[in-house]
Structure formats: structure tokens, C-alpha cells
Design a protein around this motif. Structure first.
Motif: not given
Length: 146
Positions: A97, A101, A105-110, A143-144, A146
Motif C-alpha cells: 500500500t 507517489e 500515481a498519488a497515494p489513494t490508501g488502496k 491503486l486507482q 474506484s
């Protein structure tokens, strides 16, 4: 696992030779990555990410350390090893996790879970070269999502 009649190492030997490298990939920010890579790899080790372009052992250690800072819970599991002559083929799975970056990709918590394939040659009981492919495109999709 099976090996050809010409194999010079067993799967157990391959697992032992490669173990410090994979240990360095499990929570690398918490490890002495350079020492683990020195245990696993020859001084002139080359880690190829294309058929021509490679990192030295020291450069690879820097990449592992940075990945550990970006993905503190990075885990790398060896799923399968095959041996042919002085080569080992390792199928692995990387999970983690990102908290910063990651590959743009920015961190999403995923989290991500992806496959990796490594093909190593062995010389003198240590890794001499490694060719590797990780499925980072799938990891980024996870990670991205939805």
C-alpha cells in the motif's frame, strides 16, 4: 519442481541463493538492503530491466530502499522456482500500500497485488545477472480503481 539433466543446482539451492534478495524486498525500509544484496549477489551483479539496460547491485539497493519508503508494507513472496542449468526462474507476487507517489500515481490508501517474473543466472553460488518483469500496469490500475 523439475530440473533438466544438465542442471547444476537444485530448487532448494536456488531458493537459498535467492532468499537474501527477496528478504531485501520485504519491508526494505526496515532492512540493511546493501548487506542482503551482497549476500545474494556477486559484486558485478547486473539487474536488467530491459534487454540492454541494467542497474548495478548498489543501484538496485537504492531502488529497493526507495520502494520501501514509498511502500512501507511492501511484501514479495516467492510463489514458484524452476531451475535449468545455471539459471533459476522465479515467479513471485508483490503486494503493498503506497503512502507516497508510486510510479507517478498519488497515494489513494488502496493496495496492489501483482505478479513478477525473474530470470537469474548463478555464478559461484551467487546471483550473477537478473532479468525481471513486474506487472506494474496492473498494480497502478488497482491503486486507482474506484
Amino acid at each position: 519442481m523439475t530440473k533438466s539433466d544438465e542442471s547444476t543446482m537444485t530448487v532448494d539451492q536456488a531458493r537459498k541463493i535467492s532468499a537474501p534478495l527477496y528478504a531485501a524486498l520485504n519491508r526494505p525500509a526496515e532492512k540493511d538492503v546493501a548487506a542482503l544484496l551482497a549476500e545474494a549477489c556477486n559484486d558485478d551483479y547486473r539487474s536488467f530491466h530491459t534487454n540492454q539496460d541494467f542497474l548495478t547491485r548498489d543501484q538496485l539497493g537504492e531502488v529497493f530502499t526507495r520502494m520501501g519508503e514509498t511502500v512501507p508494507d511492501l511484501a514479495w513472496e516467492v510463489v514458484d522456482i524452476h531451475v535449468v542449468d545455471d539459471m533459476m526462474i522465479v515467479r513471485g507476487e508483490a503486494t503493498g500500500t503506497p503512502v507516497a507517489e508510486f510510479w507517478g500515481a498519488a497515494p489513494t490508501g488502496k493496495s496492489f497485488r501483482t505478479m513478477a517474473i525473474d530470470v537469474f543466472t548463478v555464478r559461484g553460488g551467487k546471483l550473477a545477472t537478473g532479468y525481471h518483469v513486474e506487472n506494474w500496469a496492473t498494480a497502478l490500475e488497482q491503486l486507482q480503481a474506484s
